[in-house]
Design an enzyme around this catalytic site. Structure first.
Site, short mmCIF file in Angstrom:
data_model
loop_
_atom_site.label_atom_id
_atom_site.label_comp_id
_atom_site.label_asym_id
_atom_site.label_seq_id
_atom_site.Cartn_x
_atom_site.Cartn_y
_atom_site.Cartn_z
N GLY A 130 10.02 -40.62 -10.16
CA GLY A 130 8.81 -40.84 -9.37
C GLY A 130 8.96 -40.04 -8.09
N THR A 131 8.58 -38.77 -8.16
CA THR A 131 8.91 -37.87 -7.04
C THR A 131 8.07 -38.13 -5.79
OG1 THR A 131 7.53 -36.19 -8.07
CG2 THR A 131 9.90 -36.03 -8.43
N ASN A 132 6.95 -38.85 -5.93
CA ASN A 132 6.20 -39.18 -4.71
C ASN A 132 7.01 -40.14 -3.84
OD1 ASN A 132 4.13 -37.75 -5.85
ND2 ASN A 132 3.01 -39.56 -6.53
N TYR B 62 10.12 -33.53 -19.77
CA TYR B 62 8.67 -33.38 -19.68
C TYR B 62 8.20 -33.67 -18.26
CZ TYR B 62 8.28 -38.47 -19.57
OH TYR B 62 8.38 -39.77 -19.19
N GLU C 286 13.24 -43.38 -8.23
CA GLU C 286 12.38 -43.01 -7.10
C GLU C 286 12.95 -43.48 -5.77
OE1 GLU C 286 8.53 -44.90 -7.53
OE2 GLU C 286 9.40 -46.54 -8.66
N GLY D 96 -6.34 -10.58 6.53
CA GLY D 96 -6.35 -10.93 7.94
C GLY D 96 -5.78 -9.85 8.84
N SER E 186 12.28 -41.81 -15.54
CA SER E 186 11.14 -41.00 -15.13
C SER E 186 11.21 -40.87 -13.61
CB SER E 186 9.83 -41.66 -15.55
OG SER E 186 8.75 -40.87 -15.09
N CYS F 156 6.99 -37.98 -13.10
CA CYS F 156 5.61 -38.47 -13.10
C CYS F 156 4.95 -38.45 -11.73
CB CYS F 156 5.54 -39.86 -13.71
SG CYS F 156 6.46 -41.09 -12.78
N ARG G 186 -3.12 3.25 8.45
CA ARG G 186 -3.44 2.12 7.57
C ARG G 186 -2.31 1.10 7.59
NH1 ARG G 186 -4.44 4.88 1.84
NH2 ARG G 186 -5.70 3.00 1.55
N ARG H 43 -3.53 -1.34 -6.66
CA ARG H 43 -2.73 -2.57 -6.64
C ARG H 43 -3.15 -3.39 -7.84
NH1 ARG H 43 -5.74 -4.87 -1.30
NH2 ARG H 43 -7.83 -4.83 -2.16
N ARG I 19 4.08 -48.53 -16.89
CA ARG I 19 4.86 -49.05 -15.77
C ARG I 19 4.40 -50.46 -15.45
NH1 ARG I 19 4.25 -46.10 -10.11
NH2 ARG I 19 2.24 -47.14 -10.16
N HIS J 250 -15.79 -8.79 1.63
CA HIS J 250 -14.75 -9.73 2.06
C HIS J 250 -14.96 -11.10 1.44
CE1 HIS J 250 -13.14 -12.76 4.92
NE2 HIS J 250 -12.11 -11.94 4.94
N LYS K 167 0.84 -1.20 0.00
CA LYS K 167 0.00 0.00 0.00
C LYS K 167 0.87 1.25 0.00
CE LYS K 167 -3.74 -0.52 2.46
NZ LYS K 167 -4.34 -0.73 3.78
N MET L 209 -4.97 -5.79 10.36
CA MET L 209 -5.73 -4.79 11.07
C MET L 209 -6.53 -3.92 10.11
SD MET L 209 -4.54 -1.70 13.46
CE MET L 209 -4.83 -0.52 12.16
P1 ADP Z 1 -7.80 -1.92 3.56
O1 ADP Z 1 -6.43 -2.43 3.40
O2 ADP Z 1 -8.66 -2.69 4.47
O3 ADP Z 1 -8.45 -1.59 2.24
P2 ADP Z 1 -7.22 0.88 3.76
O4 ADP Z 1 -6.05 1.33 4.52
O5 ADP Z 1 -7.09 0.86 2.29
O6 ADP Z 1 -7.65 -0.53 4.32
O7 ADP Z 1 -8.43 1.78 4.18
C1 ADP Z 1 -9.74 1.46 3.85
C2 ADP Z 1 -10.47 2.65 3.34
O8 ADP Z 1 -10.41 3.69 4.26
C3 ADP Z 1 -9.91 3.24 2.08
O9 ADP Z 1 -10.35 2.58 0.95
C4 ADP Z 1 -10.46 4.64 2.14
O10 ADP Z 1 -11.75 4.66 1.62
C5 ADP Z 1 -10.45 4.92 3.59
N1 ADP Z 1 -9.28 5.72 3.89
C6 ADP Z 1 -8.05 5.33 4.26
N2 ADP Z 1 -7.22 6.37 4.39
C7 ADP Z 1 -7.95 7.47 4.10
C8 ADP Z 1 -7.66 8.84 4.01
N3 ADP Z 1 -6.46 9.33 4.28
N4 ADP Z 1 -8.65 9.66 3.65
C9 ADP Z 1 -9.88 9.18 3.37
N5 ADP Z 1 -10.21 7.91 3.41
C10 ADP Z 1 -9.26 7.04 3.77
MG MG Z 2 6.60 -45.21 -6.99
MG MG Z 3 -7.73 -0.55 0.93
#
Ligand code: ADP
Ligand code: MG
Ligand code: MG
Length: 886
Positions: free
Chosen positions: A780-782, A866, A759, A106, A778, A846, A97, A341, A620, A457, A25, A108
């Site tokens: 036989g990697t298993n 192959y 093998e 997963g 050939s 194989c 962020r 991204r 075989r 999500h 990011k 924050m």
């Molecule tokens: P995630 O990785 O969960 O997408 P982000 O860090 O991208 O989290 O933040 C989620 C959302 O929060 C962003 O898509 C945006 O809409 C909002 N956000 C984050 N930073 C700002 C900012 N500086 N100004 C306005 N909105 C923000």
């Molecule tokens: Mg075998």
């Molecule tokens: Mg985001």
């Protein structure tokens, strides 16, 4: 001038090349700042992943100098913006962020509007003349900070909002007026105090410190660790923290927030897609608290911002040479880009993009192939609903991840995992999903939710994993606690009952719809053709039947790399004959029994050879221990005991059957081995019972002659001797094969080849000597993995693999992806030794690894000719082989 720093980088200093240090990011926000200009990207700074690593290593203590560097960067930001954090009259607000090298659901969540407190909220209201906006921002901050930084439970937050809305007769958050928001803020603060035992922190510096620590800590949170394990992300990377000036999408109807893809993220069609919300901050779009609007509607509501966004999407795509997934906010008509991204995309979109990108001149073929994740192509080979089936629609949701799935309803990830362990097909059904549900995605055939859209999500994770998913089926009431789904018309579906979803159309049904194999798109054919031009590694299939062989050829296999003859003996009409052969008393009786099997075996080979005319077929000879074809000892004993007690009662009946079972039991006991996988199997069978291999070889050669006579064509036949340790084993058995061939006028080198499986570790060390008697190897990697590591492949998964993965002794199962430092080096050594003896020695693989993209890359770079894999993996192997060569 920008000062020299170690742990903190201003956005203006960073670039996409510094992703490892700045996180994905942070690196991309910096990159966008450079290419789009500072007025499109709010300013800020990134605390590096190295700072996080130092923090973790020092047992959760900030490294020396970090605080000073953050203070310095903050001061520069304040100067740049012309506002101060904590200023009562006109406060600077920031977001905090997280952002690791690879994006990690997963991790924050984000904290927005940091810097507000009881005084500055009034300042913000006065300064903007928009009290509702100021209080909306503050209540969001207290809510997010409490939840994300200090763990106030979401349910209690939701309940608080629900109660307040009820009191005010409001349905949407946007229906709440200033007074209601003021009241909500107060209640959130009380909740915060109840939960943490502290008052809500008023001092912005303290708010920031706690938030930064929380991001660092989230790296070691359970959800993040679990996600990393599934996605093979090392724990040692750490996460970066981005602190960024806030821009506001919640300032009224000329403001808003959304997500936009440079092309359709589900189909890959070259039309931008996305969702947005008016008068909202970013989290609202993803969380599904309000129903989002399609990005196309933005053109009507804010045409200028829409046009700018479209232009920026094109710019970013050209710059990155890949489809982009962006987040944006519009503040009073001004567009800001907050994230970009490379878009995660389902296989069909990846393929579509690759082909379009080449035609548009965005990428060359090699570059385009590199944008396709070979292992994700699985989804294209997944079933869909039978188009001719008449389906009764239960409900319809958002088509969020393509492919069809059918299974029993489960409501929790745990149940899905348990069901998968028992081999049951289930569909995970939830109102919405969160990071802790991710394990259930893996286990389920498909995912169904009643809330959220294509950016939710559930949709993101399902697409990432190639699981079919239908989201936002809002007519379904999903009652997790009650264990039922209530559908329109009073229909109720309980846990365990069947449901089917089509993630390509959004359809949901309780019908038992037949699933059919996927139709290949024209684009996929194109990509595969490019792959075939580019790759140098051959791709064959493992197939034992004419049907499998035909399917393999349809999928593009260039031959059969492994035909396991024992599978031919498993069929019902073969088993008794096979058993008679094994039970035979002495060689003569065994030969007679083998004579019964020979015509059947020949018939099988003829079918296979006809399907594979003109291409290599590697057969075989019998490999598994013989007792696998006999009943289990305890079964025989139990049956015998039953018969005996019945016989005793009836006075002597069933005597013949008893005698037969007794004979079987003796033979079962004789053949029993403590370690059958290291026992009398493979070429050892051929040495002990040469008549078995003779019968097989005769059947093979007679089949070739028959097919040749009938059709004028034949495959390029390869006869393979398994489990060789000693060159003499191969020498003896090669002789046996050649004798049978000579008797039929067939010549080795012209009509067929004789080779061996490599093998066993000893065979790798002796490969130069073994090669004297082999026309091909050939791998036989298993078995090679099993014997090199001393891991029983039938037991490790259920016994210790989990712990080994948890303890980071392994980062993936060596039976899925080749253990390159160990087994891989043995393969390379054997390849080199073998070719030292015979320059032209043909080398194949194989084992299961022949269909694994990472292993394929290694084989490509090891001089292998192959790989051979199951028919369904063949297209994946073709793409992986091309990527290895690109
Ligand atoms: P995630 O990785 O969960 O997408 P982000 O860090 O991208 O989290 O933040 C989620 C959302 O929060 C962003 O898509 C945006 O809409 C909002 N956000 C984050 N930073 C700002 C900012 N500086 N100004 C306005 N909105 C923000
Ligand atoms: Mg075998
Ligand atoms: Mg985001």
């Amino acid at each position: 001038a920008v000062p020299d720093t170690t742990f903190v980088y201003d956005f203006a200093q960073g670039s996409r090349e510094r992703r490892d240090l700045l996180g994905g990011k942070g690196a991309n926000v910096a990159e966008m700042t450079r290419i789009l200009g500072a007025d499109r990207v709010p300013a800020g700074f990134t605390i590096t992943t190295e700072a996080c690593v130092a923090y973790m290593e020092a047992d959760r203590t900030e490294p020396d100098g970090l605080a000073a560097e953050v203070a310095g960067a903050l001061a520069r930001l304040e100067t740049h913006v012309g506002k101060r954090l904590g200023d009562d009259a006109d406060p600077l607000l920031v977001s905090v962020r997280s952002g690791a090298r690879e994006s990690m659901p997963g991790m924050m969540d984000t904290v927005l509007n940091l810097g507000l407190n009881d005084r500055s909220v009034e300042g913000l209201a006065a300064k903007t003349g928009n009290a509702r906006f100021a209080w909306d921002s503050y209540r969001r901050f207290v809510q997010m900070f409490g939840n994300v930084v200090r763990g106030v439970p979401s349910e209690r937050i939701e309940a608080t909002i629900r109660a307040l809305k009820g009191e005010h007769g409001a349905t949407l958050d946007t229906d709440l007026d200033v007074d209601a928001l003021r009241e909500l803020t107060a209640r959130f603060k009380t909740l915060f105090e109840e939960h943490t035992g502290e008052p809500f922190p008023q001092e912005p510096g303290e708010q920031l410190r706690q938030s930064i620590r929380a991001v660092f800590d989230s790296w070691m949170g359970e959800r993040a660790i679990h996600y990393r394990r599934i996605n093979r992300i090392p724990d040692a990377w750490g996460t970066a923290v981005n602190v960024q000036q806030m821009v506001f999408g919640n300032k009224g109807d000329t403001s808003g927030s959304g997500v936009a893809f440079s092309r359709d993220e589900v189909t890959g069609e070259p039309e931008p897609s996305g969702d947005f919300l008016q008068n909202a901050q970013g989290e609202d779009v993803v969380s599904g608290v309000r129903n989002t609007r399609d990005i196309a509607e933005l053109a009507e509501i804010m045409p200028a911002a829409h046009a700018e966004l479209m232009e920026i999407l094109r710019t970013l795509e050209r710059h990155y040479g890949d489809m982009q997934d962006t987040e944006f906010t519009i503040e009073e008509g001004h567009l800001y880009m907050l994230q970009t991204r490379n878009a995660k995309r389902p296989a069909q979109a990846a393929v579509r993009f690759a082909v379009d990108a080449v035609h548009e001149g965005l990428l060359d073929r090699d570059g385009a192939l590199l944008t396709i994740d070979a292992s994700a192509l699985d989804a294209l080979l997944h079933p869909t609903f039978d188009p001719s089936a008449e389906i009764h629609q239960l409900a319809r949701g958002v088509a969020a991840s393509p492919g069809a799935a059918k299974g029993a309803v489960v409501f929790t990830a745990d149940e899905a995992v348990a069901a998968a362990a028992e081999g049951r097909a289930v569909v995970l059904v939830r109102p919405f999903t969160e990071a802790e549900d991710v394990a259930g995605f893996h286990a389920a055939k498909g995912i169904l939710t009643s809330e959220g859209g294509k950016a939710s999500h559930a949709a993101l994770v399902a697409r990432g994993m190639g699981r079919p998913c239908v989201c936002g089926a809002s007519t379904l009431e999903i009652d997790v606690e009650g264990g039922e789904i209530r559908a329109p018309g009073g229909v109720v579906i309980r846990a365990g009952e069947q449901i089917a979803i089509n993630g390509s159309t959004g359809l949901i049904t309780t019908d038992d719809v037949p699933l059919v194999e996927a139709e290949w798109s024209e684009q996929f054919e194109t990509v595969l053709e490019w792959c075939d031009e580019l790759r140098t590694l051959g791709v064959r299939a493992n197939a034992d039947t004419p049907q499998d062989a035909r399917r393999a050829r349809e999928f593009g296999a260039e031959g059969i790399g492994l035909c396991r003859t024992e599978h031919m003996f498993m069929a019902a009409d073969r088993q008794p004959k096979m058993r008679a052969m094994i039970l035979a008393d002495g060689e003569e009786e065994r030969r007679a029994a083998l004579e019964q099997l020979r015509p059947l075996q020949q018939e099988d080979f003829e079918g296979l050879f006809e399907a594979m005319a003109g291409v290599p077929v590697c057969i075989r000879l019998l490999d598994p221990p013989l007792h696998e074809f006999l009943p289990q000892r305890h079964e025989v004993e139990a049956e015998l005991a039953d018969l005996r007690s019945a016989g005793a009662a009836e006075g002597g009946a069933g005597g013949g059957k008893i005698a037969e079972l007794e004979r079987t039991l003796v033979r079962v006991k004789t053949l029993e081995e403590v370690n059958p996988m290291l026992g009398t199997r493979g070429c050892r069978l051929g040495i002990l019972f040469p008549e078995i291999y003779e019968m097989q070889v005769v059947a093979i050669f007679d089949a070739v002659l028959a097919v040749r006579e009938r059709t004028g064509k034949a495959p390029l036949l390869e006869v393979m001797i398994p489990l060789v340790d000693y060159e003499t084993e191969l020498e003896i058995l090669r002789e046996l094969v050649l004798d049978a061939a000579t008797a039929r006028g067939l010549t080795v080198g012209e009509d067929f080849l004789v080779g061996t499986m490599i093998e066993l570790p000893r065979a790798c060390f002796q490969a130069d000597n073994i090669a004297h008697h082999a026309d091909f190897f050939s791998f036989g990697t298993n078995d090679l993995t099993q014997t090199a590591l001393g891991f029983s492949r039938d037991d490790v998964e259920s016994k210790f693999m989990g712990v080994y993965l948890d303890r980071k002794i392994l980062d993936r199962s060596p039976f899925e992806t080749l253990d390159t430092p160990g087994v891989g080096q043995m393969v390379r050594m054997a390849a080199w030794l073998g070719r030292k003896t015979k320059h032209q020695l043909k080398l194949g693989v194989c084992g299961e690894h022949g269909g694994d993209p990472d292993s394929i890359d290694f084989f490509h770079h090891s001089g292998i000719d192959y790989v051979s894999c199951s028919p369904f993996r063949v297209p994946i192997a073709r793409v992986a082989a091309a990527r290895a060569a690109a």
